[in-house]
Design a protein around this motif. Structure first.
Motif, PDB file in Angstrom:
ATOM      1  N   LEU A  85     -53.037  11.428  61.863  1.00 44.45           N
ATOM      2  CA  LEU A  85     -52.932  12.820  61.506  1.00 44.45           C
ATOM      3  C   LEU A  85     -53.946  13.502  60.946  1.00 44.45           C
ATOM      4  CD1 LEU A  85     -51.332  15.365  62.236  1.00 44.45           C
ATOM      5  CD2 LEU A  85     -49.731  14.882  60.342  1.00 44.45           C
ATOM      6  N   TYR A  86     -54.350  12.729  59.619  1.00 47.67           N
ATOM      7  CA  TYR A  86     -55.266  13.062  58.449  1.00 47.67           C
ATOM      8  C   TYR A  86     -56.504  13.264  59.334  1.00 47.67           C
ATOM      9  CZ  TYR A  86     -58.537  12.933  54.604  1.00 47.67           C
ATOM     10  OH  TYR A  86     -59.573  13.012  53.820  1.00 47.67           O
ATOM     11  N   TYR A  87     -56.843  12.102  59.885  1.00 46.29           N
ATOM     12  CA  TYR A  87     -58.237  11.914  60.543  1.00 46.29           C
ATOM     13  C   TYR A  87     -58.296  13.103  61.608  1.00 46.29           C
ATOM     14  CZ  TYR A  87     -61.082   8.081  59.843  1.00 46.29           C
ATOM     15  OH  TYR A  87     -62.202   7.254  59.267  1.00 46.29           O
ATOM     16  N   ARG A  88     -57.250  13.416  62.587  1.00 47.00           N
ATOM     17  CA  ARG A  88     -57.612  14.512  63.583  1.00 47.00           C
ATOM     18  C   ARG A  88     -57.745  15.813  62.813  1.00 47.00           C
ATOM     19  NH1 ARG A  88     -54.494  14.027  69.048  1.00 47.00           N
ATOM     20  NH2 ARG A  88     -54.913  16.195  70.274  1.00 47.00           N
ATOM     21  N   ARG A  89     -56.909  16.133  61.774  1.00 51.53           N
ATOM     22  CA  ARG A  89     -56.755  17.449  61.198  1.00 51.53           C
ATOM     23  C   ARG A  89     -58.236  17.651  60.558  1.00 51.53           C
ATOM     24  NH1 ARG A  89     -50.952  19.222  59.170  1.00 51.53           N
ATOM     25  NH2 ARG A  89     -49.874  19.283  61.152  1.00 51.53           N
ATOM     26  N   LEU A  90     -58.831  16.683  60.071  1.00 53.74           N
ATOM     27  CA  LEU A  90     -59.786  16.810  59.042  1.00 53.74           C
ATOM     28  C   LEU A  90     -61.357  16.857  59.880  1.00 53.74           C
ATOM     29  CD1 LEU A  90     -61.402  16.214  56.363  1.00 53.74           C
ATOM     30  CD2 LEU A  90     -61.521  13.964  56.860  1.00 53.74           C
ATOM     31  N   VAL A  96     -54.072  25.076  68.657  1.00 53.57           N
ATOM     32  CA  VAL A  96     -52.834  24.815  68.321  1.00 53.57           C
ATOM     33  C   VAL A  96     -52.817  23.629  67.139  1.00 53.57           C
ATOM     34  CG1 VAL A  96     -50.250  24.328  68.788  1.00 53.57           C
ATOM     35  CG2 VAL A  96     -51.768  25.578  70.277  1.00 53.57           C
ATOM     36  N   LYS A  97     -52.171  23.892  66.016  1.00 55.51           N
ATOM     37  CA  LYS A  97     -52.123  22.833  65.048  1.00 55.51           C
ATOM     38  C   LYS A  97     -51.377  21.548  65.653  1.00 55.51           C
ATOM     39  CE  LYS A  97     -49.424  23.152  61.513  1.00 55.51           C
ATOM     40  NZ  LYS A  97     -49.008  23.715  60.255  1.00 55.51           N
ATOM     41  N   TYR A  98     -52.084  20.493  65.411  1.00 59.10           N
ATOM     42  CA  TYR A  98     -51.570  19.064  66.164  1.00 59.10           C
ATOM     43  C   TYR A  98     -50.572  18.605  65.171  1.00 59.10           C
ATOM     44  CZ  TYR A  98     -51.085  14.408  67.525  1.00 59.10           C
ATOM     45  OH  TYR A  98     -50.479  13.109  67.713  1.00 59.10           O
ATOM     46  N   ARG A  99     -49.262  18.325  65.788  1.00 57.68           N
ATOM     47  CA  ARG A  99     -48.243  17.854  64.964  1.00 57.68           C
ATOM     48  C   ARG A  99     -48.056  16.359  65.706  1.00 57.68           C
ATOM     49  NH1 ARG A  99     -45.835  21.347  61.674  1.00 57.68           N
ATOM     50  NH2 ARG A  99     -46.280  23.803  62.007  1.00 57.68           N
ATOM     51  N   LEU A 100     -47.328  15.568  64.828  1.00 57.13           N
ATOM     52  CA  LEU A 100     -46.987  14.107  65.296  1.00 57.13           C
ATOM     53  C   LEU A 100     -45.793  14.204  66.112  1.00 57.13           C
ATOM     54  CD1 LEU A 100     -47.799  12.006  62.101  1.00 57.13           C
ATOM     55  CD2 LEU A 100     -48.938  11.982  64.358  1.00 57.13           C
ATOM     56  N   HIS A 101     -45.703  13.517  67.148  1.00 60.85           N
ATOM     57  CA  HIS A 101     -44.342  13.356  68.158  1.00 60.85           C
ATOM     58  C   HIS A 101     -43.357  12.613  67.264  1.00 60.85           C
ATOM     59  CE1 HIS A 101     -41.669  12.931  71.508  1.00 60.85           C
ATOM     60  NE2 HIS A 101     -42.235  14.094  72.017  1.00 60.85           N
ATOM     61  N   TYR A 102     -42.231  12.956  67.380  1.00 63.64           N
ATOM     62  CA  TYR A 102     -41.259  12.287  66.812  1.00 63.64           C
ATOM     63  C   TYR A 102     -41.280  10.797  67.299  1.00 63.64           C
ATOM     64  CZ  TYR A 102     -38.311  12.093  71.004  1.00 63.64           C
ATOM     65  OH  TYR A 102     -37.911  11.903  72.372  1.00 63.64           O
TER      66      TYR A 102
END
Length: 374
Positions: A85-90, A96-102
């Motif tokens: 998640l850090y890599y992708r947002r950086l 649409v803001k990426y969020r991790l799936h459950y």
């Protein structure tokens, strides 16, 4: 009284630095804000893991601390998804803001449930069962799952890095410092995983112990990891994020006919030769497309299919030619080669050297020497 060993001091230092950096990063305004929020979580998790390990290494006789020290292993299954998640947002920009799936947290939930199950046994029962080998198979399953799970997310981060490297050349005419940081980040994580695998194989298959590669070494490296990502993020500038396309783009010319292509080429040559837009150190594909009053997709198509190159190489070829022209005019007698490269549009020495080597097949200094210009 329990002695305070070197590893205890290193772990304690990592804990204090982790707390400081997790708070300090959140105070940085408008600099990779979404990514740094995730980074604070990663630092917090690393700090919690170090705290648990600290209680374990000092061999406290407090039963509650001992059980909690083992409980923090749950966070091993959260680290990988957060790293991705850090890599992708950086490095990527998404509408649409990426969020991790459950589903990514199912192993962590499973580990949490397993630890709750062990609490049905008293501390004495737990220790006796561990010594008799009753937990060998459960521990083996948990550990191999943790290794594979984290390697999976490391590979996904590696794929993001490769994608970013490709997109960088499509969208930017300059190289960002974040590339070396991302590469170092991946190397540090894979070293942790490699040491984990070595320790795992040693314990379960060979029953041997190496003093220079062991479980404690991993916990010494975690504080180093905290220093690397934490302090770099404090001084890291806001970076240009690449658009991330989930669906592959259709390879079409978007309705460009022969006359449109000729007109665009004519305008492109004019702004490159007369306006010299390549002298802008931070020129992007978006900037060039706006100058031509076309979409970025059309701009990319024109460069890729008509000029047979990408944006990065197309712009830097003009910059190399501008540098060579300055050398031929004798400007190097009054200015350094680095100064001339900056005047030609390059933003750093490393970017200049790579581009020059690619187009001229020689280093700038050797090229000047061969011309007899020094």
């Amino acid at each position: 009284m329990q002695t305070f060993r070197l590893i205890d001091f290193i772990i304690f230092l990592g804990i204090s630095q982790g707390i400081f950096l997790a708070i300090a990063i959140q105070m940085i305004q408008n600099k990779n804000r979404l990514a740094n929020r995730v980074l604070s979580w990663i630092l917090g998790i690393a700090t919690i893991m170090l705290t648990g390990r600290f209680f374990f290494t000092v061999e406290t006789k407090t039963v509650a601390f001992f059980r909690l020290a083992l409980f923090v292993d749950v966070f091993v299954f959260i680290f990988g998804p957060l790293l991705y998640l850090y890599y992708r947002r950086l490095i990527f920009k998404e509408q649409v803001k990426y969020r991790l799936h459950y589903i990514n947290f199912i192993p962590a939930v499973g580990m949490f449930t397993y630890h709750l199950w062990t609490y049905q046994y008293s501390y004495q029962e737990f220790v006796l069962m561990a010594r008799s080998g009753d937990f060998v198979i459960p521990f083996f399953i948990v550990e191999i799952t943790g290794i594979l799970f984290n390697f999976y997310f490391w590979y996904r981060c590696f794929q993001l890095f490769q994608s970013y490297s490709r997109e960088e050349k499509k969208n930017l005419s300059y190289a960002q410092d974040v590339t070396s940081y991302l590469r170092t980040f991946l190397w540090v994580v894979v070293i942790f995983l490699a040491l984990w695998v070595i320790g795992f194989v040693q314990y379960y298959f060979f029953d041997i112990y190496l003093s220079f590669i062991n479980y404690n070494m991993i916990w010494i490296l975690i504080p180093v990891f905290i220093y690397i990502i934490g302090f770099y993020s404090l001084k890291q500038p806001d970076i240009f994020r690449m658009p991330l396309s989930i669906k592959p783009k259709h390879k079409s010319h978007e309705g460009l006919d022969l006359k449109q292509i000729q007109d665009l080429n004519s305008k492109l040559e004019e702004i490159m030769v007369k306006q010299k837009v390549y002298l802008n150190h931070r020129l992007t594909l978006v900037d060039l497309a706006k100058t031509l009053d076309i979409s970025t997709n059309k701009m990319s198509w024109l460069l890729n299919n008509i000029h047979k190159t990408n944006f990065y190489d197309y712009i830097n070829k003009y910059r190399v030619e501008a540098f060579i022209e300055k050398i031929q005019n004798g400007e190097h007698h009054h200015h350094t080669l680095l100064a001339l490269s900056i005047d030609s549009g390059f933003n750093s020495k490393s970017t200049f050297n790579r581009a020059f080597k690619m187009f001229v097949n020689d280093t700038p200094r050797e090229y000047v020497k061969k011309l007899g210009a020094v």
